[in-house]
Write a protein that holds these residues in place. Structure first.
Motif, PDB file in Angstrom:
ATOM      1  N   SER A 118       6.063   0.714 -13.396  1.00 53.86           N
ATOM      2  CA  SER A 118       5.481   1.682 -14.527  1.00 53.86           C
ATOM      3  C   SER A 118       4.173   2.165 -13.595  1.00 53.86           C
ATOM      4  O   SER A 118       3.373   1.476 -13.092  1.00 53.86           O
ATOM      5  CB  SER A 118       5.378   0.896 -15.587  1.00 53.86           C
ATOM      6  N   SER A 147       5.327  -4.525 -29.022  1.00 56.02           N
ATOM      7  CA  SER A 147       5.142  -3.156 -29.193  1.00 56.02           C
ATOM      8  C   SER A 147       4.220  -2.516 -30.352  1.00 56.02           C
ATOM      9  O   SER A 147       3.531  -3.460 -31.000  1.00 56.02           O
ATOM     10  CB  SER A 147       6.515  -2.215 -29.391  1.00 56.02           C
ATOM     11  N   VAL A 164      11.328  -1.470 -26.988  1.00 58.37           N
ATOM     12  CA  VAL A 164      11.754  -0.018 -26.825  1.00 58.37           C
ATOM     13  C   VAL A 164      10.936   0.827 -27.780  1.00 58.37           C
ATOM     14  O   VAL A 164      10.148   0.172 -28.534  1.00 58.37           O
ATOM     15  CB  VAL A 164      13.171   0.498 -26.944  1.00 58.37           C
ATOM     16  N   LYS A 165      10.771   2.240 -27.608  1.00 55.05           N
ATOM     17  CA  LYS A 165       9.900   2.795 -28.467  1.00 55.05           C
ATOM     18  C   LYS A 165      10.055   2.729 -30.046  1.00 55.05           C
ATOM     19  O   LYS A 165       8.893   3.063 -30.637  1.00 55.05           O
ATOM     20  CB  LYS A 165      10.069   4.492 -28.111  1.00 55.05           C
ATOM     21  N   ASN A 166      11.316   2.551 -30.421  1.00 50.58           N
ATOM     22  CA  ASN A 166      11.475   2.703 -31.568  1.00 50.58           C
ATOM     23  C   ASN A 166      12.094   1.314 -32.138  1.00 50.58           C
ATOM     24  O   ASN A 166      12.396   1.130 -33.450  1.00 50.58           O
ATOM     25  CB  ASN A 166      12.515   3.506 -32.373  1.00 50.58           C
ATOM     26  N   LYS A 218      14.406  -2.560 -35.815  1.00 55.29           N
ATOM     27  CA  LYS A 218      13.181  -1.602 -35.763  1.00 55.29           C
ATOM     28  C   LYS A 218      11.817  -2.236 -35.578  1.00 55.29           C
ATOM     29  O   LYS A 218      10.998  -1.925 -34.997  1.00 55.29           O
ATOM     30  CB  LYS A 218      13.286  -0.689 -37.160  1.00 55.29           C
ATOM     31  N   ALA A 263      13.782  -2.677 -19.506  1.00 56.43           N
ATOM     32  CA  ALA A 263      13.849  -1.223 -20.187  1.00 56.43           C
ATOM     33  C   ALA A 263      12.612  -0.408 -19.112  1.00 56.43           C
ATOM     34  O   ALA A 263      11.745  -0.811 -18.811  1.00 56.43           O
ATOM     35  CB  ALA A 263      13.130  -1.212 -21.543  1.00 56.43           C
ATOM     36  N   GLY A 288      11.193   3.570 -19.447  1.00 59.87           N
ATOM     37  CA  GLY A 288      10.936   5.209 -19.890  1.00 59.87           C
ATOM     38  C   GLY A 288      11.939   5.167 -21.114  1.00 59.87           C
ATOM     39  O   GLY A 288      12.549   6.256 -21.219  1.00 59.87           O
ATOM     40  N   GLY A 289      12.066   4.209 -21.944  1.00 61.12           N
ATOM     41  CA  GLY A 289      12.675   4.455 -23.100  1.00 61.12           C
ATOM     42  C   GLY A 289      14.388   3.956 -22.937  1.00 61.12           C
ATOM     43  O   GLY A 289      15.128   4.044 -23.925  1.00 61.12           O
ATOM     44  N   THR A 290      14.794   3.836 -21.517  1.00 61.35           N
ATOM     45  CA  THR A 290      16.138   3.510 -21.485  1.00 61.35           C
ATOM     46  C   THR A 290      16.144   2.252 -21.191  1.00 61.35           C
ATOM     47  O   THR A 290      15.460   1.536 -20.403  1.00 61.35           O
ATOM     48  CB  THR A 290      16.658   4.567 -20.192  1.00 61.35           C
ATOM     49  N   SER A 323      20.755   4.537 -24.100  1.00 54.87           N
ATOM     50  CA  SER A 323      19.894   5.694 -24.207  1.00 54.87           C
ATOM     51  C   SER A 323      18.739   5.347 -25.356  1.00 54.87           C
ATOM     52  O   SER A 323      18.873   4.572 -26.096  1.00 54.87           O
ATOM     53  CB  SER A 323      20.562   7.025 -24.500  1.00 54.87           C
ATOM     54  N   PRO A 324      17.696   6.529 -25.266  1.00 53.81           N
ATOM     55  CA  PRO A 324      16.822   6.219 -26.324  1.00 53.81           C
ATOM     56  C   PRO A 324      17.261   6.330 -27.868  1.00 53.81           C
ATOM     57  O   PRO A 324      16.628   5.880 -28.592  1.00 53.81           O
ATOM     58  CB  PRO A 324      15.763   7.308 -26.039  1.00 53.81           C
TER      59      PRO A 324
END
Length: 753
Positions: A66, A214, A264-266, A288, A317, A319-321, A340-341
């Motif tokens: 990253s 996160s 991950v982002k979510n 979540k 992980a 970039g969200g993947t 996938s995201p």
């Protein structure tokens, strides 16, 4: 199926560095080298003849690339003639002589986890020295040069063992582990604060699996052993930077095992496997915020056959993947999955067939590409999948060791025979393969291990060997012989064979009555009350997924053998096995083992031969939570059963096979190997692992009820794996990442007085 080890795969058979060992007391606990006033007299053995020729690489944690920083892989390099080195590599450059060796002080080191906060990367590891584990935490701004990070003094004072680390988006790292009372804790490194985490409401904490953070919070995955012996996974969650914590409900899935987790982002994604309709199948979970989890649909492994296990390895992980390797115990290749995201899993690319079925690749996201590292039995392969899923091999290194460990230590007349083993896989056309064990003979001569000739010569090329000699000096050797199968669709089959040599004789006589019409595998050979006994497993064919059950043979002279008839096929829908035999004080022969239940995991089983033949033994007195029996041993007055209860080594005593008393040997974290009966009591190999201790020991008892440990002298991290009592004393087999070793406790009879 594999479980992701957090630290020191380098000493995975040896230490509780498998959970990152952290800290040591200012005053190290004294080693136990005496029983009462009698000091243990050890004779160390030169085992150069069995040492590996090449360094061995063990990889564990990884970190995605990253912000222009390279993807990393970390672990350990263990050389035959030097302390194991804690090492960090760029993901595409893993090898025995590459990477950055971290300066962690004297002893054997390994990196167990990696984390990043902004541009700063952290490596959490452990160092073994003189029977104890010591901490290290290091940081790097460029992932090339590393410097120490100080940990709070309370880590040492409480005997804390750290096993995972997470970098929080708002800054700061949190290390997670357990204290000497096995209670979960978190160390807030920047502030130096140590926070107690919630303990399981039921059962015991069996391990820390992973920690991730996160902007939704900090999540720690834990494994919990319930009182009934079943396993579940829970998440510990903090939304205030680690100051306070709550516990989630158990993650869904029967007998689920988690191999790792990423943020991950979510939310958070975890991977592993679970029991599904009698088979262990790949599994993935999503949450979540860590408090509630649901399973996610996964693509099927191509060509998967029912009855074979599958699993998803630790995820990475970028970039969200999310990327993770999907493995199948039957297949030589692995599949890399992409999530996938939006939360949809798909097949990204395949890792081509390699040296062993069911390999567990470590995959690392590196931009739009994925680096994969596969290791097995001293061999290492690194490759890369392009953004389009195309594979290219980057490098292959390593060599198979001469032996991995001791398959058996036995007495052949006056000779102490040690047989080393290593796993081998023979590849055939297509994706066909045969897994075998290569055996190498050695003998013990004074203080040197020497290469030896096979006794008898027919044993060469066989596997699963055992040897035993009676009080008069008559010797018996048995092994598995692999030959072409006469079963349609099966390539090979295995038969149990044996040879007998009378005292004073030079020639070996082939045994009769052991080979059967099906495929048989060897477990153990012994002499019970003057009767020769062999136990093993009977299976329809060489195919591992075929139904199998325990088999037992007896002989009065070591030459003529008879297969016992009894209720050993416990459940025709479940596999079962026999793993040990002994004689009750009344003279009845007993065999112990286990049954693999398709829906509930394993359970113990035992059989007793009385006047009416073989019958199932009522072993409800062992208590709830017992999942298998591994061995039994007896003197004239008492018999000890060994097994697993609530996820731990467990021992029970009995005088009649009907009533059982639980026996405590060592502490809750200590290990106890197979107990053997001696003239004056009992002995067993094992280890002391409470708190920050990590020592190979032998356990001794005069009555089977009260036990004491004696440390095995070792300059490297080792595990005591087997013992043999003979005229020279107690021969102790040891295993390590640097090859097997041997030591002899010469005054064991004196210690047992």
């Amino acid at each position: 199926m594999p479980r992701r080890t957090r630290l020191a795969i380098a000493v995975s058979t040896v230490l509780s560095l498998s959970a990152c060992t952290q800290g040591s007391s200012d005053e190290p606990e004294a080693k136990n080298d005496s029983v009462g006033d009698v000091k243990a007299a050890w004779r160390e053995i030169d085992t150069t003849a069995a040492a590996p020729a090449e360094p061995r690489v063990s990889v564990g944690p990884s970190l995605a690339g990253s912000g222009g920083l390279p993807a990393l892989v970390a672990g350990q390099v263990a050389a035959p003639d030097a302390p194991a080195a804690a090492t960090v590599w760029p993901a595409d450059g893993v090898g025995p002589r590459t990477g950055q060796v971290l300066e962690v002080g004297e002893g054997d080191g390994a990196v167990g986890d990696l984390a990043a906060v902004g541009e700063t990367t952290y490596a959490l590891g452990g160092r073994w020295h003189e029977g104890r584990s010591e901490p290290f935490l290091q940081s790097s701004a460029d992932r090339e040069t590393w410097s120490p990070v100080e940990l709070p003094a309370e880590v040492n004072e409480r005997g804390i063992v750290l096993s995972a680390i997470a970098g929080q988006p708002e800054g700061g790292v949190v290390a997670v582990g357990t204290d000497e009372d096995e209670l979960p804790i978190a160390v807030l490194v920047e502030t130096g604060k140590v926070v107690d985490l919630p303990a399981p409401a039921e059962g015991r904490l069996a391990g820390i699996i992973e920690a991730e953070a996160s902007d939704r919070g900090l999540v720690v995955l834990t494994a919990v052993e319930r009182e009934d012996g079943r396993r579940e996974n829970q998440a510990l969650v903090s939304v205030d930077g680690g100051a306070t914590w709550s516990t989630s409900k158990a993650l869904p899935g029967t007998e689920a095992v988690l191999n790792g987790m990423v943020a991950v982002k979510n939310g958070f994604v975890a991977t592993g496997y679970a029991l599904n309709g009698g088979d262990y199948t790949p599994a993935a979970w999503f949450s979540k915020d860590g408090t509630g989890w649901k399973t996610e649909a996964l693509p099927a492994f191509p060509g998967h056959s029912a009855g074979w296990a599958g699993w998803v390895n630790a995820p990475s992980a970028g970039g969200g993947t999310v990327f993770a390797a999907l493995s199948d115990a039957e297949k030589l290749f692995s599949v890399v999955l992409r999530r996938s995201p939006a939360g949809r899993w798909s097949r990204f690319g395949d890792l081509p067939s390699w040296r062993t079925p069911g390999s567990s690749p470590l995959v690392v996201a590196d931009g739009r590409e994925v680096v994969a590292v596969r290791s097995w039995n001293g061999l290492l392969q690194t490759g890369k999948l392009s953004a389009k899923g195309a594979w290219s091999t980057l490098g292959e290194t390593g060599a198979l060791p001469k032996v991995d460990g001791w398959a058996t230590i036995g007495q052949l007349g006056e000779e102490t025979a040690l047989v080393g083993s290593r796993a081998e896989v023979e590849l055939s056309s297509g994706d066909g393969w045969t897994s075998t064990t290569k055996l190498t003979p050695f003998s013990l001569a004074e203080d040197v291990l020497e290469s030896a000739e096979w006794q008898p010569a027919q044993v060469e090329g066989t596997s699963g060997m055992a040897a035993v000699t009676d009080e008069e000096g008559n010797a018996f050797v048995t092994s598995e012989q692999i030959s072409p199968s006469d079963v349609p669709g099966a390539v090979d089959e295995s038969d149990v064979a044996g040879w007998f040599r009378a005292v004073g004789a030079k020639k070996w006589k082939p045994a009769r009555g052991l080979s059967g019409p099906r495929t048989e595998f060897l477990s153990e050979a012994s002499i019970q009350d003057g009767e020769w006994v062999v136990i093993g497993v009977d299976r329809a064919s060489f195919v591992a997924s075929d139904h199998s059950y325990g088999a037992l043979w007896t002989s009065r002279n070591g030459v003529s053998w008879k297969r016992a008839k009894g209720p050993f096929d416990v459940d025709r829908s479940s596999d079962s096995w026999l793993s040990g035999t002994c004689v009750l004080p009344g003279g009845d022969l007993v065999a112990v083992g286990g049954v693999e239940d398709p829906s509930k995991g394993s359970r113990p089983v035992a059989f007793r031969r009385g006047e009416g033949g073989w019958k199932r033994l009522d072993i409800q007195g062992l208590g709830a939570g017992t999942t298998a029996l591994s061995s039994c041993a007896g003197t004239g007055d008492v018999v000890l059963f060994q097994g697993i209860a609530a996820g731990r080594d467990a021992t029970w005593s009995t005088t009649d096979g009907e009533e059982f008393t639980s026996i405590e040997i060592g502490g809750t974290e200590d290990s106890v190997g197979t107990i053997v009966a001696m003239d004056r009591g009992f002995a067993a190999p094992g280890g002391v692992y409470g708190g920050q201790q990590a020592r190979a020991v032998v356990w001794l008892s005069t009555d089977g009820a009260t036990w004491t440990s004696v440390d095995v002298p070792a300059s490297r991290p080792m595990a005591a794996t087997s013992v043999l009592a003979n005229e020279s004393g107690l021969v102790v087999g040891l295993a390590s990442q640097n090859g097997p070793s041997v030591a002899v406790l010469e005054n064991v009879e004196e210690l047992l007085q």
